[in-house]
Design a protein around this motif. Structure first.
Motif, PDB file in Angstrom:
ATOM      1  N   ALA A  67      -4.673   0.758   5.371  1.00 29.37           N
ATOM      2  CA  ALA A  67      -4.089  -0.448   4.781  1.00 29.37           C
ATOM      3  C   ALA A  67      -2.573  -0.449   4.934  1.00 29.37           C
ATOM      4  N   ASP A  68      -1.950   0.711   4.770  1.00 32.88           N
ATOM      5  CA  ASP A  68      -0.501   0.800   4.958  1.00 32.88           C
ATOM      6  C   ASP A  68      -0.123   0.448   6.395  1.00 32.88           C
ATOM      7  N   ARG A  69      -0.894   0.959   7.349  1.00 30.09           N
ATOM      8  CA  ARG A  69      -0.597   0.661   8.767  1.00 30.09           C
ATOM      9  C   ARG A  69      -0.767  -0.820   9.067  1.00 30.09           C
ATOM     10  N   MET A  70      -1.735  -1.445   8.416  1.00 27.94           N
ATOM     11  CA  MET A  70      -2.009  -2.863   8.656  1.00 27.94           C
ATOM     12  C   MET A  70      -1.123  -3.774   7.798  1.00 27.94           C
ATOM     13  N   ASP A  71      -0.267  -3.173   6.967  1.00 28.04           N
ATOM     14  CA  ASP A  71       0.572  -3.936   6.039  1.00 28.04           C
ATOM     15  C   ASP A  71      -0.302  -4.859   5.191  1.00 28.04           C
ATOM     16  N   ALA A  72      -1.390  -4.282   4.656  1.00 25.32           N
ATOM     17  CA  ALA A  72      -2.386  -5.059   3.932  1.00 25.32           C
ATOM     18  C   ALA A  72      -2.651  -4.453   2.560  1.00 25.32           C
ATOM     19  N   GLN A  73      -3.171  -5.280   1.662  1.00 26.31           N
ATOM     20  CA  GLN A  73      -3.661  -4.785   0.388  1.00 26.31           C
ATOM     21  C   GLN A  73      -5.009  -4.096   0.616  1.00 26.31           C
ATOM     22  N   LEU A  74      -5.331  -3.117  -0.224  1.00 24.14           N
ATOM     23  CA  LEU A  74      -6.602  -2.404  -0.131  1.00 24.14           C
ATOM     24  C   LEU A  74      -7.501  -2.821  -1.286  1.00 24.14           C
ATOM     25  N   ALA A  75      -8.689  -3.320  -0.964  1.00 22.36           N
ATOM     26  CA  ALA A  75      -9.656  -3.658  -2.001  1.00 22.36           C
ATOM     27  C   ALA A  75     -10.229  -2.383  -2.609  1.00 22.36           C
ATOM     28  N   VAL A  76     -10.511  -2.443  -3.895  1.00 26.45           N
ATOM     29  CA  VAL A  76     -11.063  -1.297  -4.613  1.00 26.45           C
ATOM     30  C   VAL A  76     -12.526  -1.583  -4.948  1.00 26.45           C
ATOM     31  N   GLY A  77     -13.189  -0.603  -5.557  1.00 28.12           N
ATOM     32  CA  GLY A  77     -14.560  -0.813  -5.991  1.00 28.12           C
ATOM     33  C   GLY A  77     -14.651  -1.859  -7.082  1.00 28.12           C
ATOM     34  N   ARG A  78     -15.820  -2.491  -7.206  1.00 30.20           N
ATOM     35  CA  ARG A  78     -16.003  -3.551  -8.201  1.00 30.20           C
ATOM     36  C   ARG A  78     -15.528  -3.115  -9.586  1.00 30.20           C
ATOM     37  N   ARG A  79     -15.916  -1.916  -9.992  1.00 26.18           N
ATOM     38  CA  ARG A  79     -15.606  -1.457 -11.346  1.00 26.18           C
ATOM     39  C   ARG A  79     -14.168  -1.010 -11.507  1.00 26.18           C
ATOM     40  N   MET A  80     -13.446  -0.865 -10.394  1.00 29.38           N
ATOM     41  CA  MET A  80     -12.067  -0.394 -10.445  1.00 29.38           C
ATOM     42  C   MET A  80     -11.058  -1.533 -10.440  1.00 29.38           C
ATOM     43  N   ALA A  81     -11.515  -2.762 -10.213  1.00 26.46           N
ATOM     44  CA  ALA A  81     -10.593  -3.884 -10.119  1.00 26.46           C
ATOM     45  C   ALA A  81      -9.901  -4.131 -11.459  1.00 26.46           C
ATOM     46  N   GLY A  82      -8.618  -4.447 -11.386  1.00 31.57           N
ATOM     47  CA  GLY A  82      -7.833  -4.736 -12.579  1.00 31.57           C
ATOM     48  C   GLY A  82      -6.546  -5.413 -12.189  1.00 31.57           C
ATOM     49  N   SER A  83      -5.611  -5.510 -13.103  1.00 29.50           N
ATOM     50  CA  SER A  83      -4.376  -6.227 -12.824  1.00 29.50           C
ATOM     51  C   SER A  83      -3.569  -5.569 -11.705  1.00 29.50           C
ATOM     52  N   ALA A  84      -3.613  -4.251 -11.613  1.00 26.82           N
ATOM     53  CA  ALA A  84      -2.858  -3.563 -10.563  1.00 26.82           C
ATOM     54  C   ALA A  84      -3.497  -3.740  -9.188  1.00 26.82           C
ATOM     55  N   SER A  85      -4.838  -3.785  -9.143  1.00 22.40           N
ATOM     56  CA  SER A  85      -5.572  -3.944  -7.879  1.00 22.40           C
ATOM     57  C   SER A  85      -6.704  -4.942  -8.116  1.00 22.40           C
ATOM     58  N   PRO A  86      -6.414  -6.241  -8.023  1.00 23.63           N
ATOM     59  CA  PRO A  86      -7.417  -7.245  -8.385  1.00 23.63           C
ATOM     60  C   PRO A  86      -8.424  -7.560  -7.282  1.00 23.63           C
ATOM     61  N   TRP A  87      -8.253  -6.989  -6.080  1.00 25.81           N
ATOM     62  CA  TRP A  87      -9.133  -7.305  -4.954  1.00 25.81           C
ATOM     63  C   TRP A  87     -10.247  -6.274  -4.873  1.00 25.81           C
ATOM     64  N   SER A  88     -11.484  -6.748  -4.717  1.00 23.95           N
ATOM     65  CA  SER A  88     -12.616  -5.834  -4.618  1.00 23.95           C
ATOM     66  C   SER A  88     -13.711  -6.501  -3.795  1.00 23.95           C
ATOM     67  N   LEU A  89     -14.880  -5.824  -3.697  1.00 21.04           N
ATOM     68  CA  LEU A  89     -16.028  -6.394  -2.990  1.00 21.04           C
ATOM     69  C   LEU A  89     -16.713  -7.495  -3.786  1.00 21.04           C
ATOM     70  N   SER A  90     -16.269  -7.761  -4.984  1.00 15.98           N
ATOM     71  CA  SER A  90     -16.841  -8.841  -5.776  1.00 15.98           C
ATOM     72  C   SER A  90     -16.308 -10.187  -5.293  1.00 15.98           C
ATOM     73  N   PRO A  91     -17.180 -11.107  -4.829  1.00 15.43           N
ATOM     74  CA  PRO A  91     -16.696 -12.431  -4.439  1.00 15.43           C
ATOM     75  C   PRO A  91     -15.982 -13.157  -5.567  1.00 15.43           C
TER      76      PRO A  91
END
Length: 251
Positions: free
Chosen positions: A67-91
């Motif tokens: 993700a760092d190489r792609m200059d992209a955000q990294l999605a986390v697991g469904r249960r790990m999503a929160g304000s710091a990392s809001p992107w996950s596999l949950s649509p």
């Protein structure tokens, strides 16, 4: 693996999981990856909003470096999503998260299959876009003997890591194949024709997926609303195609 498993003589083919992809990928020009209750629905939702989605096989330290190489955000697991990392596999989470132009979306199923697809054109299909995908395939002559396509039902995993065939992915793959057949008429392999027939013969696709094992798994995990987004049949005209390492809308 012998060539007898390649469904030769058919322009449109069907198989399941990473092993099916590994065997069919060298024999086709295009792969449609279907992972209804996670990856490809999430890709479609993200791409609809203008996000470029990079597939990656595993959510580990290497994914963060990627993700760092792609200059992209990294999605986390469904249960790990929160304000710091809001992107996950949950649509649902992706729909509600702040916009990001570039996102790495790891998963061991649809994302891993997409990332390892080799030289084939890769398309993300789901229940939200099967008619659009079928039309796009036909428009580009995929599904012919000259430009063969394989539609892959990604499946889920049993606790021991083995492939668990998933009803929703069979229906999603069948929906794409049925749409392609309406546009082109074939030739579908027996496997592909049977997947299409499963979709066409299911009287209520939403009810089937909602009652299925994968939905029950999401329900027990606290993600009941993901199924509602994933089962909105033909809600989207977006066809995500893997281009320069990321899914973007087809032209």
């Amino acid at each position: 693996m012998t060539t007898g498993y390649l469904q030769a003589g058919s322009g449109a083919r069907f198989d399941r999981g990473p092993t099916g992809t590994e065997q069919l990928s060298p024999a086709v020009a295009c792969l449609v990856v279907v992972d209804v209750l996670s990856f490809t629905t999430s890709v479609t939702v993200a791409v609809e909003s203008g996000t470029r989605v990079f597939p990656y096989a595993w959510r580990d330290a290497s994914a963060s470096a990627f993700a760092d190489r792609m200059d992209a955000q990294l999605a986390v697991g469904r249960r790990m999503a929160g304000s710091a990392s809001p992107w996950s596999l949950s649509p649902v989470a992706l729909r509600d998260a702040p916009f990001t132009p570039r996102l790495v979306l790891p998963s061991p199923n649809g994302s891993a299959i997409s990332a390892a697809a080799g030289g084939s054109v890769v398309v993300a299909g789901c229940l939200r876009n099967p008619t659009a995908v079928g039309r796009w395939l036909a428009r580009h002559d995929y599904g012919t003997l000259d430009r063969r396509v394989a539609v892959i039902a990604s499946g889920e995993r049993w606790p021991d890591g083995s492939l668990r065939p998933a009803l929703e992915d069979l229906l999603g793959a069948g929906a794409v194949l049925a749409a392609l057949r309406k546009q082109r008429g074939g030739p579908l392999s027996p496997e592909a024709a049977t997947a299409a027939a499963c979709f066409e013969a299911t009287p209520d696709v939403i009810a089937a997926v909602t009652a299925g094992a994968s939905r029950q798994e999401l329900l027990s995990g606290g993600f009941p609303d993901d199924v509602g987004i994933a089962t909105k049949l033909d809600a989207s005209d977006v066809v995500p195609v893997l281009t320069n390492g990321a899914f973007t809308p087809a032209g």
